[in-house]
Enzyme design. Structure first.
Site, mmCIF file in Angstrom:
data_model
loop_
_atom_site.group_PDB
_atom_site.id
_atom_site.type_symbol
_atom_site.label_atom_id
_atom_site.label_comp_id
_atom_site.label_asym_id
_atom_site.label_seq_id
_atom_site.Cartn_x
_atom_site.Cartn_y
_atom_site.Cartn_z
ATOM 1 N N ASP A 39 41.882 53.807 35.427
ATOM 2 C CA ASP A 39 42.630 53.144 34.358
ATOM 3 C C ASP A 39 43.569 54.135 33.660
ATOM 4 O OD1 ASP A 39 43.405 51.145 32.680
ATOM 5 O OD2 ASP A 39 41.567 51.099 31.490
ATOM 6 N N HIS A 56 51.672 54.354 38.425
ATOM 7 C CA HIS A 56 50.905 53.976 39.618
ATOM 8 C C HIS A 56 51.170 54.961 40.768
ATOM 9 C CE1 HIS A 56 49.671 50.506 37.459
ATOM 10 N NE2 HIS A 56 50.816 49.876 37.532
ATOM 11 N N SER A 84 42.453 44.196 40.195
ATOM 12 C CA SER A 84 41.437 43.208 39.831
ATOM 13 C C SER A 84 42.011 41.800 39.934
ATOM 14 C CB SER A 84 40.942 43.457 38.402
ATOM 15 O OG SER A 84 41.917 43.017 37.484
ATOM 16 N N TRP A 88 46.700 39.918 38.483
ATOM 17 C CA TRP A 88 47.792 39.009 38.875
ATOM 18 C C TRP A 88 48.605 38.581 37.663
ATOM 19 C CZ3 TRP A 88 48.805 39.094 43.796
ATOM 20 C CH2 TRP A 88 47.792 39.242 44.732
ATOM 21 N N ARG A 90 49.935 40.386 35.488
ATOM 22 C CA ARG A 90 50.952 41.393 35.127
ATOM 23 C C ARG A 90 52.356 40.929 35.549
ATOM 24 N NH1 ARG A 90 48.441 47.295 35.308
ATOM 25 N NH2 ARG A 90 46.534 46.723 34.247
ATOM 26 N N LEU A 150 32.574 59.385 55.225
ATOM 27 C CA LEU A 150 32.694 58.724 53.917
ATOM 28 C C LEU A 150 33.135 57.265 54.085
ATOM 29 C CD1 LEU A 150 33.049 58.942 50.721
ATOM 30 C CD2 LEU A 150 35.442 59.474 51.209
ATOM 31 N N ILE A 214 33.319 47.739 31.336
ATOM 32 C CA ILE A 214 33.165 47.660 32.781
ATOM 33 C C ILE A 214 34.167 46.703 33.430
ATOM 34 C CG2 ILE A 214 31.505 46.901 34.572
ATOM 35 C CD1 ILE A 214 31.020 49.744 33.441
ATOM 36 N N SER A 215 34.677 45.734 32.674
ATOM 37 C CA SER A 215 35.770 44.874 33.131
ATOM 38 C C SER A 215 35.542 44.233 34.505
ATOM 39 C CB SER A 215 37.092 45.656 33.170
ATOM 40 O OG SER A 215 37.369 46.229 31.934
HETATM 41 C C1 FPP Z 1 45.091 50.702 35.942
HETATM 42 O O1 FPP Z 1 46.018 51.307 35.102
HETATM 43 C C2 FPP Z 1 45.445 50.908 37.338
HETATM 44 C C3 FPP Z 1 45.747 49.941 38.228
HETATM 45 C C4 FPP Z 1 45.734 48.509 37.913
HETATM 46 C C5 FPP Z 1 46.140 50.261 39.610
HETATM 47 C C6 FPP Z 1 45.401 51.392 40.204
HETATM 48 C C7 FPP Z 1 45.910 51.699 41.566
HETATM 49 C C8 FPP Z 1 46.099 52.936 42.038
HETATM 50 C C9 FPP Z 1 45.827 54.142 41.248
HETATM 51 C C10 FPP Z 1 46.561 53.150 43.441
HETATM 52 C C11 FPP Z 1 45.704 52.438 44.451
HETATM 53 C C12 FPP Z 1 46.006 52.870 45.785
HETATM 54 C C13 FPP Z 1 45.802 52.142 46.912
HETATM 55 C C14 FPP Z 1 46.093 52.745 48.195
HETATM 56 C C15 FPP Z 1 45.297 50.768 46.896
HETATM 57 P P1 FPP Z 1 46.836 50.388 34.102
HETATM 58 O O2 FPP Z 1 48.100 50.002 34.752
HETATM 59 O O3 FPP Z 1 45.973 49.246 33.659
HETATM 60 O O4 FPP Z 1 47.083 51.363 32.911
HETATM 61 P P2 FPP Z 1 47.194 50.995 31.360
HETATM 62 O O5 FPP Z 1 45.855 50.437 30.959
HETATM 63 O O6 FPP Z 1 47.499 52.300 30.721
HETATM 64 O O7 FPP Z 1 48.296 49.995 31.225
#
Ligand code: FPP
Length: 259
Positions: A39, A56, A84, A88, A90, A150, A214-215
């Site tokens: 997060d 991201h 999650s 969607w 967003r 892994l 935990i969301s």
């Molecule tokens: C939460 O931060 C993060 C996400 C919703 C996306 C996480 C995805 C990645 C780190 C990359 C995944 C990689 C692959 C290959 C699938 P946020 O956007 O909610 O942050 P904020 O709470 O500060 O707005």
């Protein structure tokens, strides 16, 4: 109050080098399954005056480093909450960007994952994702399915409550068909109908960005998980913080309700 909870459950400044942390960790049993709520990408970008997508992109680099760190330590299962069922909601552009990440990751990282003997799996309903994303996810699974190292789970379009609802539906179906009796429903049977079937429950759940919740993540599976929180935003989550979480896990005494 929140600060004292955070001190109890998460990050403390250790001031120790990577080598010192690693040599300490290697003395004690590792968590078998580490699950991460990644997060804070958006806040990381905002702090720098960048678009959320830049957060991201920076987060992807940390995903790669964390996979390497988990693999090199000998962790058996790493689960990364990547998208999650609530995500969607967003903005369309951001969702489109997030859906492209697995395609990018396939291009840049598939070979390394194969070389590392990593087995990539998905948790979540792939069919709602764009077709190019589905193809990338399927290629990851296909090309790594015989690997024995892994296990890397990407939770994409994953929601724990929906996972439980699906499990209940499947079990009711089995009862109605007469394949099982109602009295045979137990925890093992429920485990077999979850997306995590065959995997150990997470021993350690990490959440970044200072949020202490935990969301909708692995709600059934986390009954005995140790929870570890850090204020670091996901793009700032270094391997050192990962090692620190594991070291803290090793210090906690796990009694599973016994004395
Ligand atoms: C939460 O931060 C993060 C996400 C919703 C996306 C996480 C995805 C990645 C780190 C990359 C995944 C990689 C692959 C290959 C699938 P946020 O956007 O909610 O942050 P904020 O709470 O500060 O707005």
């Amino acid at each position: 109050m929140i600060e004292s909870i955070k001190r109890m459950v998460g990050e403390k400044k250790t001031g120790r080098s990577k080598e010192e942390l690693l040599s300490s960790i290697r003395k004690f049993p590792l968590p078998e399954h580490v699950a991460i709520i990644m997060d804070g990408n958006g806040r990381w970008a905002k702090k720098r005056g960048l678009p959320r997508t830049a957060g991201h992109a920076a987060g992807m680099k940390r995903v790669r480093e964390t996979i390497r760190a988990a693999d090199e330590l000998g962790i058996k299962v790493l689960t990364c909450y990547s998208f999650s069922t609530e995500n969607w909601k967003r903005p369309k552009d951001e969702v489109a960007y997030l859906m492209k990440l697995p395609i990018e990751f396939l291009k840049t990282d598939l070979q390394e994952l194969i070389d590392r003997n990593v087995k990539v799996q998905m948790l979540g309903e792939k069919s709602r994702t764009p077709s190019q994303t589905q193809l990338a996810l399927t290629e990851f699974e296909e090309k790594t399915k015989h690997n024995t190292g892994l296990i890397l789970n990407f939770a994409i379009n994953y929601g724990s409550r929906e996972e439980i609802v699906q499990a209940i539906r499947e079990i009711i179906d089995e009862v109605q068909k007469g394949n099982i009796d109602k009295d045979q429903i137990d925890q093992d049977l429920i485990n077999q109908h979850l997306l995590t079937r065959g995997l150990p429950d997470p021993d350690l759940i990490i959440r970044t960005s200072g949020e202490i919740r935990i969301s909708n993540f692995l709600l059934w599976q986390l009954a005995y998980s140790e929870l570890w929180f850090t204020d670091a935003l996901w793009p700032d989550f270094t391997p050192e913080l990962f090692y620190q979480a594991i070291e803290d896990f090793q210090r906690r005494s796990r009694r599973y309700g016994a004395v």
